[in-house]
Design an enzyme around this catalytic site. Structure first.
Site, PDB file in Angstrom:
ATOM      1  N   ASP A 140       0.860  -1.184   0.000  1.00  0.00           N
ATOM      2  CA  ASP A 140       0.000   0.000   0.000  1.00  0.00           C
ATOM      3  C   ASP A 140       0.899   1.237   0.000  1.00  0.00           C
ATOM      4  OD1 ASP A 140      -1.646   2.140   0.678  1.00  0.00           O
ATOM      5  OD2 ASP A 140      -2.684   1.058   2.276  1.00  0.00           O
ATOM      6  N   ILE A 141       0.715   2.099  -0.977  1.00  0.00           N
ATOM      7  CA  ILE A 141       1.630   3.239  -1.117  1.00  0.00           C
ATOM      8  C   ILE A 141       1.499   4.241   0.038  1.00  0.00           C
ATOM      9  CG2 ILE A 141       0.167   4.765  -2.517  1.00  0.00           C
ATOM     10  CD1 ILE A 141       2.858   5.074  -4.248  1.00  0.00           C
ATOM     11  N   SER A 166      -2.225   4.811 -14.039  1.00  0.00           N
ATOM     12  CA  SER A 166      -3.135   4.567 -15.181  1.00  0.00           C
ATOM     13  C   SER A 166      -3.637   3.129 -15.303  1.00  0.00           C
ATOM     14  CB  SER A 166      -2.502   4.969 -16.533  1.00  0.00           C
ATOM     15  OG  SER A 166      -2.526   6.365 -16.714  1.00  0.00           O
ATOM     16  N   THR A 167      -3.203   2.231 -14.425  1.00  0.00           N
ATOM     17  CA  THR A 167      -3.551   0.808 -14.641  1.00  0.00           C
ATOM     18  C   THR A 167      -4.846   0.387 -13.960  1.00  0.00           C
ATOM     19  OG1 THR A 167      -2.290   0.067 -12.719  1.00  0.00           O
ATOM     20  CG2 THR A 167      -1.118   0.175 -14.830  1.00  0.00           C
ATOM     21  N   GLY A 168      -5.538   1.319 -13.279  1.00  0.00           N
ATOM     22  CA  GLY A 168      -6.806   0.987 -12.628  1.00  0.00           C
ATOM     23  C   GLY A 168      -7.964   1.473 -13.481  1.00  0.00           C
ATOM     24  N   GLY A 225      -9.675   4.526  -5.955  1.00  0.00           N
ATOM     25  CA  GLY A 225      -8.365   3.908  -6.159  1.00  0.00           C
ATOM     26  C   GLY A 225      -7.299   4.475  -5.250  1.00  0.00           C
ATOM     27  N   VAL A 226      -6.124   4.633  -5.813  1.00  0.00           N
ATOM     28  CA  VAL A 226      -4.983   5.092  -5.027  1.00  0.00           C
ATOM     29  C   VAL A 226      -5.164   6.561  -4.630  1.00  0.00           C
ATOM     30  CG1 VAL A 226      -3.437   5.722  -6.927  1.00  0.00           C
ATOM     31  CG2 VAL A 226      -2.492   4.800  -4.844  1.00  0.00           C
ATOM     32  N   ASP A 227      -5.822   7.334  -5.477  1.00  0.00           N
ATOM     33  CA  ASP A 227      -6.102   8.754  -5.200  1.00  0.00           C
ATOM     34  C   ASP A 227      -6.942   8.876  -3.929  1.00  0.00           C
ATOM     35  OD1 ASP A 227      -6.267  11.480  -5.599  1.00  0.00           O
ATOM     36  OD2 ASP A 227      -7.391  11.384  -7.471  1.00  0.00           O
ATOM     37  N   ASN A 273      -6.352  12.825 -11.385  1.00  0.00           N
ATOM     38  CA  ASN A 273      -6.983  13.236 -12.649  1.00  0.00           C
ATOM     39  C   ASN A 273      -6.623  14.695 -12.909  1.00  0.00           C
ATOM     40  OD1 ASN A 273      -9.079  14.878 -11.225  1.00  0.00           O
ATOM     41  ND2 ASN A 273      -9.704  12.848 -10.520  1.00  0.00           N
TER      42      ASN A 273
HETATM   43  N1  APR Z   1      -1.394   1.521  -3.017  1.00  0.00           N
HETATM   44  C1  APR Z   1      -0.802   1.197  -4.183  1.00  0.00           C
HETATM   45  N2  APR Z   1      -1.497   0.982  -5.324  1.00  0.00           N
HETATM   46  C2  APR Z   1      -2.862   1.094  -5.270  1.00  0.00           C
HETATM   47  C3  APR Z   1      -3.547   1.442  -4.089  1.00  0.00           C
HETATM   48  C4  APR Z   1      -2.758   1.662  -2.916  1.00  0.00           C
HETATM   49  N3  APR Z   1      -3.297   1.998  -1.747  1.00  0.00           N
HETATM   50  N4  APR Z   1      -4.886   1.485  -4.365  1.00  0.00           N
HETATM   51  C5  APR Z   1      -5.014   1.170  -5.672  1.00  0.00           C
HETATM   52  N5  APR Z   1      -3.808   0.920  -6.222  1.00  0.00           N
HETATM   53  C6  APR Z   1      -3.447   0.557  -7.601  1.00  0.00           C
HETATM   54  C7  APR Z   1      -4.527  -0.047  -8.472  1.00  0.00           C
HETATM   55  O1  APR Z   1      -4.641  -1.443  -8.208  1.00  0.00           O
HETATM   56  C8  APR Z   1      -3.970   0.223  -9.858  1.00  0.00           C
HETATM   57  O2  APR Z   1      -3.054  -0.781 -10.291  1.00  0.00           O
HETATM   58  O3  APR Z   1      -3.088   1.738  -8.290  1.00  0.00           O
HETATM   59  C9  APR Z   1      -3.184   1.523  -9.698  1.00  0.00           C
HETATM   60  C10 APR Z   1      -3.806   2.730 -10.357  1.00  0.00           C
HETATM   61  O4  APR Z   1      -5.221   2.632 -10.279  1.00  0.00           O
HETATM   62  P1  APR Z   1      -6.189   3.890 -10.043  1.00  0.00           P
HETATM   63  O5  APR Z   1      -6.075   4.357  -8.633  1.00  0.00           O
HETATM   64  O6  APR Z   1      -7.542   3.502 -10.532  1.00  0.00           O
HETATM   65  O7  APR Z   1      -5.526   5.066 -10.963  1.00  0.00           O
HETATM   66  P2  APR Z   1      -5.620   5.328 -12.554  1.00  0.00           P
HETATM   67  O8  APR Z   1      -5.879   4.119 -13.346  1.00  0.00           O
HETATM   68  O9  APR Z   1      -4.406   6.164 -12.869  1.00  0.00           O
HETATM   69  O10 APR Z   1      -6.916   6.238 -12.696  1.00  0.00           O
HETATM   70  C11 APR Z   1      -6.911   7.546 -12.195  1.00  0.00           C
HETATM   71  O11 APR Z   1      -8.907   7.214 -10.915  1.00  0.00           O
HETATM   72  O12 APR Z   1      -9.201   7.446  -8.629  1.00  0.00           O
HETATM   73  C12 APR Z   1      -9.323   8.056  -9.861  1.00  0.00           C
HETATM   74  O13 APR Z   1      -8.983  10.359  -9.319  1.00  0.00           O
HETATM   75  C13 APR Z   1      -8.428   9.260  -9.988  1.00  0.00           C
HETATM   76  O14 APR Z   1      -9.622   9.984 -11.901  1.00  0.00           O
HETATM   77  C14 APR Z   1      -8.403   9.411 -11.465  1.00  0.00           C
HETATM   78  C15 APR Z   1      -8.334   7.988 -11.952  1.00  0.00           C
END
Ligand code: APR
Length: 192
Positions: free
Chosen positions: A27-28, A136-138, A49-51, A41
């Site tokens: 977990d980051i 970008s992978t989520g 997600g991670v945001d 974004n």
């Molecule tokens: N720690 C590390 N990695 C994480 C965590 C965490 N706590 N939570 C999620 N992830 C991983 C996901 O499994 C994925 O592989 O982070 C990666 C990126 O996924 P997203 O968070 O969905 O980000 P992204 O694909 O870049 O999409 C960005 O999503 O949450 C919104 O505001 C954000 O609109 C933006 C978009």
């Protein structure tokens, strides 16, 4: 000469000169590094997600700061810095990766740009260590293996040119993501 690879559990380290690229599964928000990267974004509006995890753990001061300092947001393929609120890190670099649209809409360049801007911000803010998620992978749908290739190449090239930051860690949330990054990093050591 091949750089040494160290693998233990779900962790992998490869030296590039004086610098280390490290992969861990986790977990980051828990990382004890100078800067962590957020997958944001372009409105810097927060999300899931991670945001979502980063803003929840850091507290409201981070959104207050980004609203004040970056009212226009941040373009895709770039990143902006803020303090890190309650997190152990000193800074958060809010990186805006591309939405995957099949790969022919400039996605690789934008992912690389976001990654490179975070590394430049790390140098500007005198960070010795930085942790990235798989940007970008989520929700944005970038295929994990292609994202691993772009992100790791970006870091390797930057470290070879700048010899800093000393530690670049990728924090992968799932075993699958860790495996994808590990395969790419291992393949880079063959041609190093
Ligand atoms: N720690 C590390 N990695 C994480 C965590 C965490 N706590 N939570 C999620 N992830 C991983 C996901 O499994 C994925 O592989 O982070 C990666 C990126 O996924 P997203 O968070 O969905 O980000 P992204 O694909 O870049 O999409 C960005 O999503 O949450 C919104 O505001 C954000 O609109 C933006 C978009």
């Amino acid at each position: 000469m091949r750089p040494p690879i160290v693998e233990e559990g779900n962790a992998m380290r490869v030296k590039f000169g004086d610098c280390l690229i490290e992969l861990v599964q986790g977990d980051i928000t828990l990382q004890q590094v100078d800067a962590i990267v957020n997958a944001a974004n372009s409105q810097l509006a927060g999300g899931g997600g991670v945001d979502g995890a980063i803003h929840r753990a850091a507290g409201p001061s981070v959104m207050e700061e980004t609203d004040r300092r970056y009212p226009e947001g941040c373009p895709t393929g770039s990143a902006v810095a803020s303090a890190a609120g309650h997190l152990p890190a000193k800074y958060i670099f809010h990186a805006v990766g591309p939405v995957w649209r099949g790969g022919t809409s400039g996605e690789p360049g934008h992912l690389r740009g976001a990654c490179q801007r975070c590394l430049e911000l790390a140098v500007e803010h005198e960070c010795e260590s930085i942790a990235f998620p798989a940007i970008s992978t989520g929700v944005y749908g970038y295929p994990m293996d292609l994202a691993a290739q772009q992100s790791l190449e970006c870091v390797r090239d930057f470290l070879q040119t700048h010899q800093q930051p000393k530690l670049v860690r990728f924090v992968l949330f799932s075993g699958g993501a860790f495996g994808a990054f590990a395969r790419v990093l291992e393949s880079m050591t063959d041609s190093h």
